[in-house]
Design a protein around this motif. Structure first.
Motif, mmCIF file in Angstrom:
data_model
loop_
_atom_site.group_PDB
_atom_site.id
_atom_site.type_symbol
_atom_site.label_atom_id
_atom_site.label_comp_id
_atom_site.label_asym_id
_atom_site.label_seq_id
_atom_site.Cartn_x
_atom_site.Cartn_y
_atom_site.Cartn_z
ATOM 1 N N GLY A 168 17.057 15.449 -8.126
ATOM 2 C CA GLY A 168 17.766 16.706 -8.063
ATOM 3 C C GLY A 168 18.828 16.788 -6.988
ATOM 4 O O GLY A 168 18.571 16.507 -5.817
ATOM 5 N N SER A 169 20.048 17.161 -7.408
ATOM 6 C CA SER A 169 21.137 17.516 -6.494
ATOM 7 C C SER A 169 21.606 16.388 -5.585
ATOM 8 O O SER A 169 22.082 16.632 -4.473
ATOM 9 C CB SER A 169 20.747 18.740 -5.650
ATOM 10 N N VAL A 170 21.510 15.146 -6.042
ATOM 11 C CA VAL A 170 22.175 14.038 -5.348
ATOM 12 C C VAL A 170 23.613 14.037 -5.858
ATOM 13 O O VAL A 170 23.897 13.560 -6.953
ATOM 14 C CB VAL A 170 21.474 12.699 -5.622
ATOM 15 N N ASP A 171 24.529 14.592 -5.060
ATOM 16 C CA ASP A 171 25.857 14.906 -5.590
ATOM 17 C C ASP A 171 27.011 14.491 -4.681
ATOM 18 O O ASP A 171 28.120 15.008 -4.804
ATOM 19 C CB ASP A 171 25.950 16.413 -5.892
ATOM 20 N N SER A 172 26.752 13.553 -3.754
ATOM 21 C CA SER A 172 27.825 13.115 -2.861
ATOM 22 C C SER A 172 27.496 11.736 -2.305
ATOM 23 O O SER A 172 26.336 11.309 -2.314
ATOM 24 C CB SER A 172 27.990 14.102 -1.694
ATOM 25 N N TYR A 173 28.529 11.059 -1.806
ATOM 26 C CA TYR A 173 28.297 9.761 -1.169
ATOM 27 C C TYR A 173 27.513 9.923 0.132
ATOM 28 O O TYR A 173 26.754 9.027 0.504
ATOM 29 C CB TYR A 173 29.629 9.052 -0.914
ATOM 30 N N ARG A 174 27.676 11.061 0.792
ATOM 31 C CA ARG A 174 26.871 11.300 1.988
ATOM 32 C C ARG A 174 25.385 11.300 1.633
ATOM 33 O O ARG A 174 24.564 10.702 2.354
ATOM 34 C CB ARG A 174 27.257 12.638 2.633
ATOM 35 N N ARG A 175 25.048 11.940 0.537
ATOM 36 C CA ARG A 175 23.642 11.950 0.130
ATOM 37 C C ARG A 175 23.189 10.569 -0.350
ATOM 38 O O ARG A 175 22.028 10.202 -0.157
ATOM 39 C CB ARG A 175 23.397 13.026 -0.925
ATOM 40 N N LEU A 176 24.086 9.802 -0.927
ATOM 41 C CA LEU A 176 23.717 8.427 -1.277
ATOM 42 C C LEU A 176 23.401 7.629 -0.016
ATOM 43 O O LEU A 176 22.463 6.816 -0.012
ATOM 44 C CB LEU A 176 24.834 7.758 -2.065
ATOM 45 N N ASP A 177 24.157 7.855 1.044
ATOM 46 C CA ASP A 177 23.842 7.189 2.317
ATOM 47 C C ASP A 177 22.457 7.597 2.813
ATOM 48 O O ASP A 177 21.687 6.768 3.321
ATOM 49 C CB ASP A 177 24.891 7.535 3.378
ATOM 50 N N GLU A 178 22.130 8.862 2.662
ATOM 51 C CA GLU A 178 20.806 9.333 3.075
ATOM 52 C C GLU A 178 19.712 8.732 2.209
ATOM 53 O O GLU A 178 18.628 8.401 2.701
ATOM 54 C CB GLU A 178 20.758 10.861 3.016
ATOM 55 N N ILE A 179 19.991 8.566 0.927
ATOM 56 C CA ILE A 179 19.035 7.915 0.032
ATOM 57 C C ILE A 179 18.803 6.474 0.482
ATOM 58 O O ILE A 179 17.667 5.987 0.530
ATOM 59 C CB ILE A 179 19.534 7.941 -1.432
ATOM 60 N N LYS A 180 19.874 5.783 0.828
ATOM 61 C CA LYS A 180 19.724 4.412 1.317
ATOM 62 C C LYS A 180 18.826 4.372 2.549
ATOM 63 O O LYS A 180 17.957 3.499 2.674
ATOM 64 C CB LYS A 180 21.090 3.818 1.683
ATOM 65 N N GLU A 181 19.029 5.318 3.464
ATOM 66 C CA GLU A 181 18.255 5.312 4.697
ATOM 67 C C GLU A 181 16.794 5.659 4.442
ATOM 68 O O GLU A 181 15.893 5.052 5.019
ATOM 69 C CB GLU A 181 18.861 6.288 5.707
ATOM 70 N N ALA A 182 16.546 6.623 3.557
ATOM 71 C CA ALA A 182 15.163 6.986 3.228
ATOM 72 C C ALA A 182 14.480 5.876 2.427
ATOM 73 O O ALA A 182 13.285 5.664 2.546
ATOM 74 C CB ALA A 182 15.135 8.294 2.442
ATOM 75 N N SER A 183 15.248 5.189 1.598
ATOM 76 C CA SER A 183 14.793 4.037 0.828
ATOM 77 C C SER A 183 13.628 4.333 -0.114
ATOM 78 O O SER A 183 12.593 3.666 -0.078
ATOM 79 C CB SER A 183 14.412 2.890 1.773
ATOM 80 N N ASP A 205 7.402 12.678 -7.839
ATOM 81 C CA ASP A 205 8.718 13.241 -8.116
ATOM 82 C C ASP A 205 8.993 14.252 -6.996
ATOM 83 O O ASP A 205 8.473 15.370 -7.026
ATOM 84 C CB ASP A 205 8.683 13.926 -9.490
ATOM 85 N N LEU A 206 9.764 13.830 -6.009
ATOM 86 C CA LEU A 206 10.034 14.657 -4.831
ATOM 87 C C LEU A 206 11.393 15.335 -4.981
ATOM 88 O O LEU A 206 12.428 14.660 -4.995
ATOM 89 C CB LEU A 206 10.004 13.803 -3.568
ATOM 90 N N LEU A 207 11.398 16.655 -5.052
ATOM 91 C CA LEU A 207 12.642 17.414 -5.237
ATOM 92 C C LEU A 207 13.314 17.644 -3.879
ATOM 93 O O LEU A 207 13.534 18.782 -3.450
ATOM 94 C CB LEU A 207 12.341 18.739 -5.937
ATOM 95 N N GLY A 208 13.638 16.536 -3.230
ATOM 96 C CA GLY A 208 14.097 16.588 -1.846
ATOM 97 C C GLY A 208 15.287 17.483 -1.600
ATOM 98 O O GLY A 208 15.278 18.297 -0.664
ATOM 99 N N TYR A 209 16.324 17.352 -2.429
ATOM 100 C CA TYR A 209 17.530 18.139 -2.191
ATOM 101 C C TYR A 209 17.475 19.516 -2.845
ATOM 102 O O TYR A 209 18.473 20.237 -2.839
ATOM 103 C CB TYR A 209 18.770 17.356 -2.625
ATOM 104 N N ARG A 210 16.308 19.874 -3.356
ATOM 105 C CA ARG A 210 16.055 21.262 -3.758
ATOM 106 C C ARG A 210 15.175 21.961 -2.712
ATOM 107 O O ARG A 210 14.724 23.077 -2.924
ATOM 108 C CB ARG A 210 15.365 21.303 -5.125
ATOM 109 N N TYR A 211 14.916 21.258 -1.619
ATOM 110 C CA TYR A 211 14.018 21.765 -0.576
ATOM 111 C C TYR A 211 14.711 22.845 0.236
ATOM 112 O O TYR A 211 15.891 22.725 0.568
ATOM 113 C CB TYR A 211 13.608 20.604 0.330
ATOM 114 N N THR A 212 13.970 23.890 0.577
ATOM 115 C CA THR A 212 14.527 24.985 1.375
ATOM 116 C C THR A 212 14.577 24.662 2.866
ATOM 117 O O THR A 212 15.154 25.418 3.639
ATOM 118 C CB THR A 212 13.707 26.274 1.162
ATOM 119 N N ASP A 235 14.673 21.072 5.783
ATOM 120 C CA ASP A 235 15.511 19.914 6.115
ATOM 121 C C ASP A 235 15.235 18.796 5.109
ATOM 122 O O ASP A 235 14.250 18.071 5.219
ATOM 123 C CB ASP A 235 15.198 19.452 7.537
ATOM 124 N N ALA A 236 16.111 18.668 4.126
ATOM 125 C CA ALA A 236 15.888 17.733 3.023
ATOM 126 C C ALA A 236 15.827 16.285 3.493
ATOM 127 O O ALA A 236 14.936 15.531 3.079
ATOM 128 C CB ALA A 236 16.986 17.892 1.974
#
Length: 227
Positions: free
Chosen positions: A175-190, A146-153, A155-156
């Protein structure tokens, strides 16, 4: 990955389960999301059991995410997950006792990594430290992380991408996946999965809860880009 990251719908806001979680699931049980969960606070255990049973009736994979930092509190959360018949325990700081308990009760365990504090949670540490920590837990037989990536202090995005690429196990970015930009980042991180809870209550992806779930699921099936 050969398929898109799974959306885990969390019936939570500010790291706590909402009081009307049952009613929201009732409205959204036929949405596109197959993974559902919530936190260990504040619903009474009988209500938690009832809701998890209902989720199972509709074929959902179920999660309990425990935001706890002492061994006693973490074990209490693990026992809740077993009592509720959950499929996967997310969260808790790693303890050998929790890991052993999960193995004994056939509960898949995905603990936090890094230095996690507060509620809502904050993540500190370096990617190198977290990867080494995760590898040590894999040797002990945990299912994933369980990686709290977008709660990281730090570079998430860099943390998420590096951690997923170097860890050969399911990773949930929570945690804190709250935009389409972050969804794009999720796709890239996979990663294997990611959670959305508070963003749905704040209408970040549409008007109704059900509409937002389906919007996110459809978007994750598209190529990278804005809707």
């Amino acid at each position: 990955m050969t398929c898109r990251p799974h959306l885990i719908v969390m019936l939570t806001h500010h790291d706590r389960t909402v009081r009307n979680a049952y009613e929201i699931f009732e409205q959204c049980k036929r949405s596109k999301a197959d993974f559902w969960g919530f936190k260990e606070q504040p619903l009474p255990l009988p209500q938690m059991k009832t809701l998890y049973t209902y989720m199972k009736e509709y074929g959902k994979t179920t999660f309990l995410e425990v935001v706890a930092y002492t061994e006693e509190e973490c074990m209490k959360g693990a026992k809740m997950a077993v009592a509720c018949g959950c499929d996967i325990l997310l969260g808790t700081l790693f303890f050998d006792s929790i890991n052993t308990f999960c193995k004994e009760h056939h509960l898949k365990y995905m603990p936090f990594v890094g230095r996690v504090t507060d509620r809502p949670s904050i993540l500190n540490g370096t990617p190198k430290e977290m990867i080494a920590e995760a590898q040590s837990y894999l040797e002990k037989g945990v299912y994933g992380f369980d990686l709290l990536g977008y709660r990281y202090t730090g570079d998430a995005f860099s943390l998420n991408k590096r951690f997923v690429s170097e860890i050969d196990a399911p990773v949930c970015i929570a945690g804190s996946v709250d935009s389409y930009r972050r969804l794009d980042e999720i796709k890239e991180a996979s990663p294997w999965a990611f959670t959305i809870g508070g963003a749905f209550f704040e209408h970040k992806f549409g008007k109704t809860f059900n509409e937002q779930i389906d919007n996110v699921c459809r978007y994750m099936d598209t190529l990278k880009g804005t809707p």
